[in-house]
Design a protein around this motif. Sequence first.
Motif, PDB file in Angstrom:
ATOM      1  N   ASP A 121       1.090  -1.042   0.153  1.00 10.97           N
ATOM      2  CA  ASP A 121      -0.053   0.089   0.051  1.00 10.97           C
ATOM      3  C   ASP A 121       1.062   1.022   0.146  1.00 10.97           C
ATOM      4  OD1 ASP A 121      -2.561  -1.295  -0.211  1.00 10.97           O
ATOM      5  OD2 ASP A 121      -2.205  -1.612   2.102  1.00 10.97           O
ATOM      6  N   HIS A 122       2.073   1.804   0.316  1.00  8.95           N
ATOM      7  CA  HIS A 122       2.740   2.026   0.169  1.00  8.95           C
ATOM      8  C   HIS A 122       4.169   2.278  -0.568  1.00  8.95           C
ATOM      9  CE1 HIS A 122       5.255  -0.535   3.152  1.00  8.95           C
ATOM     10  NE2 HIS A 122       6.103   0.571   3.001  1.00  8.95           N
ATOM     11  N   MET A 123       4.384   2.069  -1.600  1.00  5.37           N
ATOM     12  CA  MET A 123       5.503   1.048  -2.114  1.00  5.37           C
ATOM     13  C   MET A 123       5.158   0.148  -3.496  1.00  5.37           C
ATOM     14  SD  MET A 123       8.966   0.058  -1.056  1.00  5.37           S
ATOM     15  CE  MET A 123       8.818  -2.054  -0.185  1.00  5.37           C
ATOM     16  N   GLY A 124       5.775   1.378  -4.557  1.00  4.05           N
ATOM     17  CA  GLY A 124       6.080   0.866  -5.738  1.00  4.05           C
ATOM     18  C   GLY A 124       7.132   0.710  -6.537  1.00  4.05           C
ATOM     19  N   ILE A 125       7.014   0.033  -7.576  1.00  2.00           N
ATOM     20  CA  ILE A 125       8.300   0.358  -8.507  1.00  2.00           C
ATOM     21  C   ILE A 125       8.281   0.760  -9.993  1.00  2.00           C
ATOM     22  CG2 ILE A 125       9.288  -1.371  -6.747  1.00  2.00           C
ATOM     23  CD1 ILE A 125       9.484  -3.026  -8.448  1.00  2.00           C
TER      24      ILE A 125
END
Lengths: 245, 248
Positions: A68-72
């Motif tokens: 929910d708090h991170m993406g790449i």
Amino acid sequence: MFRNQYDNDSSTWSPQGRIFQVEYASEAVKQGSAVVGLRSKEHAVLVAVKRSPNELASYQKKVIRIDDHMGIAMAGLTSDARVLSNYLRTEAMRSKMVYGRALPIGRAVNAIGDKAQSNTQEYGRRPYGVGLLVIGHDDTGPHLYEFNPSGIVSEYYAYSIGSRSQSARTNLERNFDTFEDMSLKELIVQGLRSLRDTLQQGKQLDTLNTSIGFVGKGAKMTILDGQDTQEYLDLLDEGEAMDTE
Amino acid sequence: MDSITLRLPHTVERPAEATNYEPTTRISQPTVTGTSVVAFKYKDGIMMATDCLASYGSMARFRDETRMTAVGKTTLLGMSGDTADFQHMKHTLNNLLTQEYDMDDGQNLGTRSIYKYISNIMYGRRTKIDPLWNSYVIGGIDNGEKVLGFVDYYGTTYQSPTIATGFGAHLAQPILRKYVEGHEDEITEEDAIRILDDCMRVLYYRDCRTFNKLRRAKVTAAGVEISEPYALETNWNIAEYVRGYGPF
């Protein structure tokens, strides 16, 4: 056929102090389509151009949600990126289970940095052929990091990797000091504007090839594809119309 | 004439199913123990008290033990049960905090994270059928919010504005219910100390594993503060008239 005698594996130095296998891996990153990342004091954004191998095929996914708090977003070998994103997802889950805390972004990126580094020091391994831009939001605010096959990890205000990404970086360098106070919408449009500079002659951003990801204060990691990107592409065109007036 | 074979006991083969038998290595009962922990929320944060006694069975063996410890800057841990297991827990938490300090990245382990971590240790150990023989009360301030939680040797957890372990769960909890619950945000420090001392006095009168030397601790926005040992004023005048608790 060999370029030189020091490029057979990633654990051998050249006399000039280079590790050629790592440099070749970085070439793989440059061949991937471009991704742009940027952040304000509340949000972090990723924008990417997707490619499809031919007209019958689907477009290759570029932005992946980790938590929910991170993406790449990735540029380079998709399959290598999947290995890394699976690892990140596992680590993010572990942090939630053990400490009830979202995995801090800096720690996540350093963890994959260490994995990449060990590939360049242990015999019989190869470097990852992918570069990543990692965005996230934790207790210390929004973040944007770059990961590359050498294991070097750096934090940025704005950055771009992939083919012709230098054009996007030029644009970002000119404008990054205005990003700090931008709204999420402005930030996305600014990202798209930089991303557009990386396109080949005659190509343009459309709902098929554009991917948008964002996360921030009060905004869970969200990925927009297809029709959902239209709104922002329209804003990009409007901005263009205003500039020429 | 038939010969008789005599076998010495140690040459007798044990039945196959008995070959894996080994002595029990886990704790089957606590040895040196601490009694109740009493804790509750008040206006400025969390207030907690324990006495300084570590009993060996019914013997008042160690009379200068501290059963509360600060974990990081804004978390307080109080313990009932086996003191050796408490030392183990303190050691484990110290390792965690050292790791975190070494990261040096501005991230911070809040009370909620420490509570979750302790709960996981407790549930993990019970799952190995080798529990840490304690009840823990974890109190602190996390992101400006008061947090007060409990975990026991089954890994059972709950959060509440008032918590008392052991004998305190029977004798102090009703007092806390009456004076604290619903007023957590109004009770002043002076009132909190008075309520806490009342609870500890009742426990001292009725729980035979207590000792009139205790510490209280508080967590406020300023951090954790554990008091020096002090004694409560008591009055045993009516004690000789009390009937019905023993053989006389």
